[in-house]
Write an enzyme that holds these catalytic residues in place. Structure first.
Site, PDB file in Angstrom:
ATOM      1  N   CYS A  13       3.019   3.404  -2.372  1.00 57.92           N
ATOM      2  CA  CYS A  13       4.202   3.118  -3.030  1.00 57.92           C
ATOM      3  C   CYS A  13       4.989   1.922  -2.413  1.00 57.92           C
ATOM      4  CB  CYS A  13       5.233   4.245  -2.619  1.00 57.92           C
ATOM      5  SG  CYS A  13       5.009   5.839  -3.359  1.00 57.92           S
TER       6      CYS A  13
ATOM      7  N   GLU B 149      -0.733  -0.508  -6.984  1.00 58.35           N
ATOM      8  CA  GLU B 149      -1.588   0.787  -7.555  1.00 58.35           C
ATOM      9  C   GLU B 149      -3.129   0.399  -7.480  1.00 58.35           C
ATOM     10  OE1 GLU B 149       0.170   1.476 -11.606  1.00 58.35           O
ATOM     11  OE2 GLU B 149       1.890   2.600 -10.708  1.00 58.35           O
TER      12      GLU B 149
ATOM     13  N   GLU C 153       7.798   1.651  -0.574  1.00 60.26           N
ATOM     14  CA  GLU C 153       8.220   2.048   0.762  1.00 60.26           C
ATOM     15  C   GLU C 153       7.305   1.871   1.841  1.00 60.26           C
ATOM     16  OE1 GLU C 153       8.395   3.548  -1.897  1.00 60.26           O
ATOM     17  OE2 GLU C 153      10.482   4.840  -2.182  1.00 60.26           O
TER      18      GLU C 153
END
Ligand code: THU
Length: 128
Positions: A54, A45, A56
């Site tokens: 993210c 973040e 992924e």
């Protein structure tokens, strides 16, 4: 060990590296490639919230850096180790780099990327 079980263990190992001080929702992703190598990623973040990466996407970055073979299986987990399904943006990003047959673990059993993102827009559209 079944591929998704192996990946669950790898994701649990990666989870402490997540950086999620704003949402307090750490995520880890682990993917298996056709050569048997596991690639992991975690969410990262940012104080400028919209810049969040993210899990992924960071997994895909490590897979690219490792020149990994085609991805076959994917697991994403939250802090409890529960399977979560990739967000919509990640489905699109995954579609660019993985086959529609990519097998993704969910709480209700495995699904394919094609099932999570049917009739996807992709590189083929740009050839029209
Ligand atoms: N997150 C992921 O890493 N992957 C997903 O597929 C869903 C959401 C992250 C983004 C953010 O850091 C936190 O989970 C809460 O949305």
């Amino acid at each position: 060990m079944a591929p998704h079980e192996q990946l669950h263990a790898a994701a649990l190992e990666a989870l402490p590296r997540a950086y999620a001080p704003y949402s307090n929702y750490p995520v880890a992703a682990a993917a298996l490639d056709a050569a048997g190598t596991v690639h992991t990623g975690i969410n990262i973040e940012n104080a400028s919230y919209g810049l969040t990466q993210c899990a992924e996407c960071s997994m895909l970055a490590s897979w690219r850096l490792a020149a990994g073979a085609p991805l076959t299986h994917l697991v994403c987990i939250n802090r409890r180790g529960d399977y979560i399904t990739p967000c919509g943006r990640c489905r699109q990003v995954l579609y660019e780099h993985a086959a529609p047959t990519l097998s993704i673990a969910t709480a209700n059993g495995p699904v394919t990327l094609d099932e999570l993102l049917p009739a996807a827009f992709g590189p083929h559209n740009l050839e029209d």
